[in-house]
Design a protein around this motif. Structure first.
Motif, PDB file in Angstrom:
ATOM      1  N   SER A   1       0.874  -1.174   0.000  1.00 53.26           N
ATOM      2  CA  SER A   1       0.000   0.000   0.000  1.00 53.26           C
ATOM      3  C   SER A   1       0.908   1.219   0.000  1.00 53.26           C
ATOM      4  CB  SER A   1      -0.899  -0.010   1.239  1.00 53.26           C
ATOM      5  OG  SER A   1      -1.661   1.171   1.302  1.00 53.26           O
ATOM      6  N   ARG A   2       1.044   1.847  -1.170  1.00 55.46           N
ATOM      7  CA  ARG A   2       1.905   3.026  -1.258  1.00 55.46           C
ATOM      8  C   ARG A   2       1.351   4.124  -0.364  1.00 55.46           C
ATOM      9  NH1 ARG A   2       1.615   6.050  -6.869  1.00 55.46           N
ATOM     10  NH2 ARG A   2       2.159   7.726  -5.471  1.00 55.46           N
ATOM     11  N   PRO A   3       2.140   5.109   0.007  1.00 62.44           N
ATOM     12  CA  PRO A   3       1.696   6.135   0.953  1.00 62.44           C
ATOM     13  C   PRO A   3       0.369   6.808   0.597  1.00 62.44           C
ATOM     14  CG  PRO A   3       4.061   6.282   0.665  1.00 62.44           C
ATOM     15  CD  PRO A   3       3.567   5.266  -0.335  1.00 62.44           C
ATOM     16  N   ALA A   4       0.134   7.079  -0.683  1.00 61.48           N
ATOM     17  CA  ALA A   4      -1.126   7.719  -1.081  1.00 61.48           C
ATOM     18  C   ALA A   4      -2.320   6.819  -0.754  1.00 61.48           C
ATOM     19  CB  ALA A   4      -1.101   8.051  -2.567  1.00 61.48           C
ATOM     20  N   LEU A   5      -2.202   5.529  -1.015  1.00 58.16           N
ATOM     21  CA  LEU A   5      -3.282   4.597  -0.707  1.00 58.16           C
ATOM     22  C   LEU A   5      -3.458   4.440   0.794  1.00 58.16           C
ATOM     23  CD1 LEU A   5      -5.460   2.582  -1.504  1.00 58.16           C
ATOM     24  CD2 LEU A   5      -3.656   0.857  -1.798  1.00 58.16           C
ATOM     25  N   THR A   6      -2.353   4.364   1.527  1.00 58.59           N
ATOM     26  CA  THR A   6      -2.430   4.275   2.989  1.00 58.59           C
ATOM     27  C   THR A   6      -3.234   5.451   3.539  1.00 58.59           C
ATOM     28  OG1 THR A   6      -0.352   3.050   3.142  1.00 58.59           O
ATOM     29  CG2 THR A   6      -1.047   4.234   5.111  1.00 58.59           C
ATOM     30  N   GLY A   7      -2.946   6.653   3.049  1.00 53.70           N
ATOM     31  CA  GLY A   7      -3.680   7.839   3.492  1.00 53.70           C
ATOM     32  C   GLY A   7      -5.156   7.792   3.123  1.00 53.70           C
ATOM     33  N   LEU A   8      -5.453   7.349   1.905  1.00 59.40           N
ATOM     34  CA  LEU A   8      -6.859   7.243   1.481  1.00 59.40           C
ATOM     35  C   LEU A   8      -7.630   6.233   2.336  1.00 59.40           C
ATOM     36  CD1 LEU A   8      -6.441   7.253  -2.407  1.00 59.40           C
ATOM     37  CD2 LEU A   8      -7.568   9.006  -1.016  1.00 59.40           C
ATOM     38  N   LEU A   9      -7.007   5.109   2.642  1.00 61.64           N
ATOM     39  CA  LEU A   9      -7.682   4.092   3.455  1.00 61.64           C
ATOM     40  C   LEU A   9      -7.913   4.587   4.880  1.00 61.64           C
ATOM     41  CD1 LEU A   9      -5.915   0.908   2.081  1.00 61.64           C
ATOM     42  CD2 LEU A   9      -8.326   1.544   1.765  1.00 61.64           C
ATOM     43  N   HIS A  10      -6.940   5.284   5.461  1.00 61.07           N
ATOM     44  CA  HIS A  10      -7.137   5.865   6.795  1.00 61.07           C
ATOM     45  C   HIS A  10      -8.292   6.867   6.776  1.00 61.07           C
ATOM     46  CE1 HIS A  10      -4.054   4.072   9.261  1.00 61.07           C
ATOM     47  NE2 HIS A  10      -3.085   4.408   8.425  1.00 61.07           N
ATOM     48  N   ALA A  11      -8.335   7.728   5.771  1.00 57.91           N
ATOM     49  CA  ALA A  11      -9.413   8.717   5.663  1.00 57.91           C
ATOM     50  C   ALA A  11     -10.767   8.030   5.503  1.00 57.91           C
ATOM     51  CB  ALA A  11      -9.142   9.661   4.492  1.00 57.91           C
ATOM     52  N   HIS A  12     -10.807   6.968   4.709  1.00 55.90           N
ATOM     53  CA  HIS A  12     -12.058   6.234   4.512  1.00 55.90           C
ATOM     54  C   HIS A  12     -12.539   5.627   5.827  1.00 55.90           C
ATOM     55  CE1 HIS A  12     -15.117   3.788   2.559  1.00 55.90           C
ATOM     56  NE2 HIS A  12     -14.701   2.802   3.342  1.00 55.90           N
TER      57      HIS A  12
END
Length: 163
Positions: A67-78
């Protein structure tokens, strides 16, 4: 789906328990199952979708996806905004049940119409959500990731130096 080259059926089955995410930076998704849409006549349960093993893998086999950093951030926000859906899945349907193919396809068509110019909307460019998986793989190949590595693992975002 784009960042991790997930198939729609893999994304629809993703649960919080499948995420190994630090507060920021690279994490992992541990895929365990898939819920392809087959139609009620073609499933053992009589439902349009039923959970099964990952495509091209034995029952019980997992696939770890960076999970690249951008995806990690999106999943946390979700997760912060929506929490868990039905059955612990990250994404739920309109009425609280499973996420249906018609729901995410309808949403995709709307988003595509907003994001693309009219010529591209009329073209086959990113016509289906599944095309995000194909686009990710194409991006990796164009970046020089060896085809055998892409085919074998389909999760090589780290090799592209992203992050």
């Amino acid at each position: 789906m784009y960042y991790a080259a997930l198939r729609p059926a893999e994304a629809a089955t993703l649960r919080k328990s499948n995420l190994a995410l630090p507060a920021e930076g690279w994490g992992e998704l541990v895929l365990e199952s898939s819920t392809p849409t087959a139609g009620a006549s073609w499933t053992d349960s009589g439902r349009r979708r039923e959970e099964r093993q990952l495509k091209h893998r034995a029952r019980g086999e997992t696939r770890v996806v960076p999970s690249r950093p951008a995806l990690t951030g999106l999943l946390h926000a979700h997760l912060e905004s929506f929490g868990n859906g039905p059955g612990g899945r990250l994404f739920g349907g309109v009425r609280g049940g499973e996420l249906s193919e018609s729901t995410y396809c309808r949403t995709w068509r709307r988003a595509r119409a907003v994001a693309l110019n009219p010529v591209d909307v009329a073209s086959p460019l990113a016509r289906r959500p599944y095309d995000l998986c194909h686009a990710a793989v194409s991006t990796w190949l164009n970046a020089g990731v060896p085809p055998t590595q892409v085919a074998a693992r389909r999760r090589i975002a780290a090799a592209l130096g992203e992050g």
